[in-house]
Design a protein around this motif. Structure first.
Motif, PDB file in Angstrom:
ATOM      1  N   ASN A   1      10.536  29.706  78.933  1.00  0.00           N
ATOM      2  CA  ASN A   1      10.725  29.654  77.484  1.00  0.00           C
ATOM      3  C   ASN A   1      11.294  30.982  76.998  1.00  0.00           C
ATOM      4  OD1 ASN A   1      10.688  29.125  74.792  1.00  0.00           O
ATOM      5  ND2 ASN A   1       8.472  28.902  74.613  1.00  0.00           N
TER       6      ASN A   1
ATOM      7  N   SER B   1       4.862  29.283  78.021  1.00  0.00           N
ATOM      8  CA  SER B   1       5.620  30.039  79.019  1.00  0.00           C
ATOM      9  C   SER B   1       6.838  29.251  79.513  1.00  0.00           C
ATOM     10  CB  SER B   1       4.728  30.416  80.203  1.00  0.00           C
ATOM     11  OG  SER B   1       4.209  29.253  80.813  1.00  0.00           O
ATOM     12  N   THR B   2       6.788  27.928  79.383  1.00  0.00           N
ATOM     13  CA  THR B   2       7.948  27.093  79.703  1.00  0.00           C
ATOM     14  C   THR B   2       8.489  26.497  78.408  1.00  0.00           C
ATOM     15  OG1 THR B   2       6.524  25.186  80.120  1.00  0.00           O
ATOM     16  CG2 THR B   2       7.153  26.529  82.041  1.00  0.00           C
ATOM     17  N   VAL B   3       9.705  25.974  78.442  1.00  0.00           N
ATOM     18  CA  VAL B   3      10.376  25.477  77.235  1.00  0.00           C
ATOM     19  C   VAL B   3       9.487  24.514  76.457  1.00  0.00           C
ATOM     20  CG1 VAL B   3      12.731  25.799  78.022  1.00  0.00           C
ATOM     21  CG2 VAL B   3      11.581  23.651  78.511  1.00  0.00           C
ATOM     22  N   GLN B   4       9.547  24.635  75.145  1.00  0.00           N
ATOM     23  CA  GLN B   4       8.787  23.774  74.245  1.00  0.00           C
ATOM     24  C   GLN B   4       9.686  22.989  73.302  1.00  0.00           C
ATOM     25  OE1 GLN B   4       5.310  23.512  74.569  1.00  0.00           O
ATOM     26  NE2 GLN B   4       5.840  24.665  76.399  1.00  0.00           N
ATOM     27  N   HIS B   5      10.932  23.408  73.155  1.00  0.00           N
ATOM     28  CA  HIS B   5      11.865  22.679  72.308  1.00  0.00           C
ATOM     29  C   HIS B   5      12.117  21.327  72.970  1.00  0.00           C
ATOM     30  CE1 HIS B   5      12.334  26.692  70.706  1.00  0.00           C
ATOM     31  NE2 HIS B   5      12.895  26.141  69.637  1.00  0.00           N
TER      32      HIS B   5
ATOM     33  N   ARG C   1      12.727  31.182  74.164  1.00  0.00           N
ATOM     34  CA  ARG C   1      12.804  30.964  72.721  1.00  0.00           C
ATOM     35  C   ARG C   1      11.397  30.939  72.104  1.00  0.00           C
ATOM     36  NH1 ARG C   1      17.724  27.942  71.289  1.00  0.00           N
ATOM     37  NH2 ARG C   1      16.446  26.752  69.863  1.00  0.00           N
ATOM     38  N   GLN C   2      10.568  31.903  72.469  1.00  0.00           N
ATOM     39  CA  GLN C   2       9.196  31.954  71.970  1.00  0.00           C
ATOM     40  C   GLN C   2       9.116  32.379  70.510  1.00  0.00           C
ATOM     41  OE1 GLN C   2       7.137  34.597  74.627  1.00  0.00           O
ATOM     42  NE2 GLN C   2       7.300  33.197  76.356  1.00  0.00           N
TER      43      GLN C   2
ATOM     44  N   ARG D   1      15.102  20.523  75.177  1.00  0.00           N
ATOM     45  CA  ARG D   1      15.124  21.272  76.435  1.00  0.00           C
ATOM     46  C   ARG D   1      14.065  20.766  77.413  1.00  0.00           C
ATOM     47  NH1 ARG D   1      18.174  26.122  75.672  1.00  0.00           N
ATOM     48  NH2 ARG D   1      19.048  26.027  73.598  1.00  0.00           N
ATOM     49  N   VAL D   2      12.941  20.315  76.888  1.00  0.00           N
ATOM     50  CA  VAL D   2      11.889  19.738  77.734  1.00  0.00           C
ATOM     51  C   VAL D   2      12.427  18.499  78.442  1.00  0.00           C
ATOM     52  CG1 VAL D   2       9.655  18.547  77.689  1.00  0.00           C
ATOM     53  CG2 VAL D   2       9.948  20.682  76.422  1.00  0.00           C
TER      54      VAL D   2
ATOM     55  N   HIS E   1       6.157  25.892  69.372  1.00  0.00           N
ATOM     56  CA  HIS E   1       7.114  26.379  70.366  1.00  0.00           C
ATOM     57  C   HIS E   1       6.527  27.446  71.285  1.00  0.00           C
ATOM     58  CE1 HIS E   1       9.852  24.597  67.299  1.00  0.00           C
ATOM     59  NE2 HIS E   1      10.228  24.002  68.412  1.00  0.00           N
TER      60      HIS E   1
END
Length: 180
Positions: A57, A41-45, A59-60, A48-49, A38
């Motif tokens: 992101n 810098s941008t969403v990894q979930h 939610r780091q 959400r991707v 996860h």
């Protein structure tokens, strides 16, 4: 500044629900937990991707209070560090009452609290019946989300089990946490 303590740490290099416990984590500013799926810098979930891969992101790093695990054990749900996908398991700090923007000083790192984890159906798939303990209706009809908080790494550094957690509340108007 109030304090709590780190009682568990976990990470996973793959997009799995649970994470593997470890003794130390390295946090990278603007990205999250080194070696965790996860981090970014941008969403990894993944959910959400699919919606918008260019979202920041927020939610780091996922933190949960061990007192929740104690409460759940009394209802028959034995949980260990990393089981709910958290990176940091804390004790002695009411995470859910912190306002948005709170800075958590842990080890040599600083995490800025961005919001609440929004419990999802994966919790129910992990342990049937658990989701109803993670989200409850308040008397006013609003939802109480109890599955921890999310944050971003402001200052990189190492975290270790046993580290104290210093809390620096934001100045000015304090906004309550909302799901991120």
């Amino acid at each position: 500044m109030s304090t709590g303590r780190v009682v568990g740490l976990a990470r996973s290099d793959g997009h799995r629900f649970s994470k593997q416990p470890c003794e130390a984590l390295e946090l990278v500013a603007g990205l999250g937990v080194a070696g965790d799926a996860h981090a970014g810098s941008t969403v990894q979930h993944l959910s959400r991707v699919r919606k918008d891969p260019n979202q920041p992101n927020l939610r780091q790093v996922h933190l949960i209070h061990a007192e929740l695990f104690d409460e759940l054990a009394e209802t028959g749900f034995a949980l260990s560090c990393g089981d709910l996908g958290e990176n940091v398991l804390t004790r002695g700090l009411n995470l859910l009452d912190l306002p948005t923007g709170t800075l958590l000083h842990i080890g040599s790192a600083v995490i800025r609290v961005t919001g609440l984890r929004n419990p999802c159906a994966q919790i129910e798939a992990f342990r049937p019946g658990l989701l109803s303990h993670m989200v409850r209706k308040r008397s006013d009809g609003s939802l109480e989300r109890r599955c921890g908080i999310m944050g971003i790494v402001e200052v990189e550094g190492a975290l270790r089990v046993g580290d104290l957690i210093g809390v620096e509340l934001p100045e000015g108007v304090r906004r309550p946490l909302e799901p991120v």
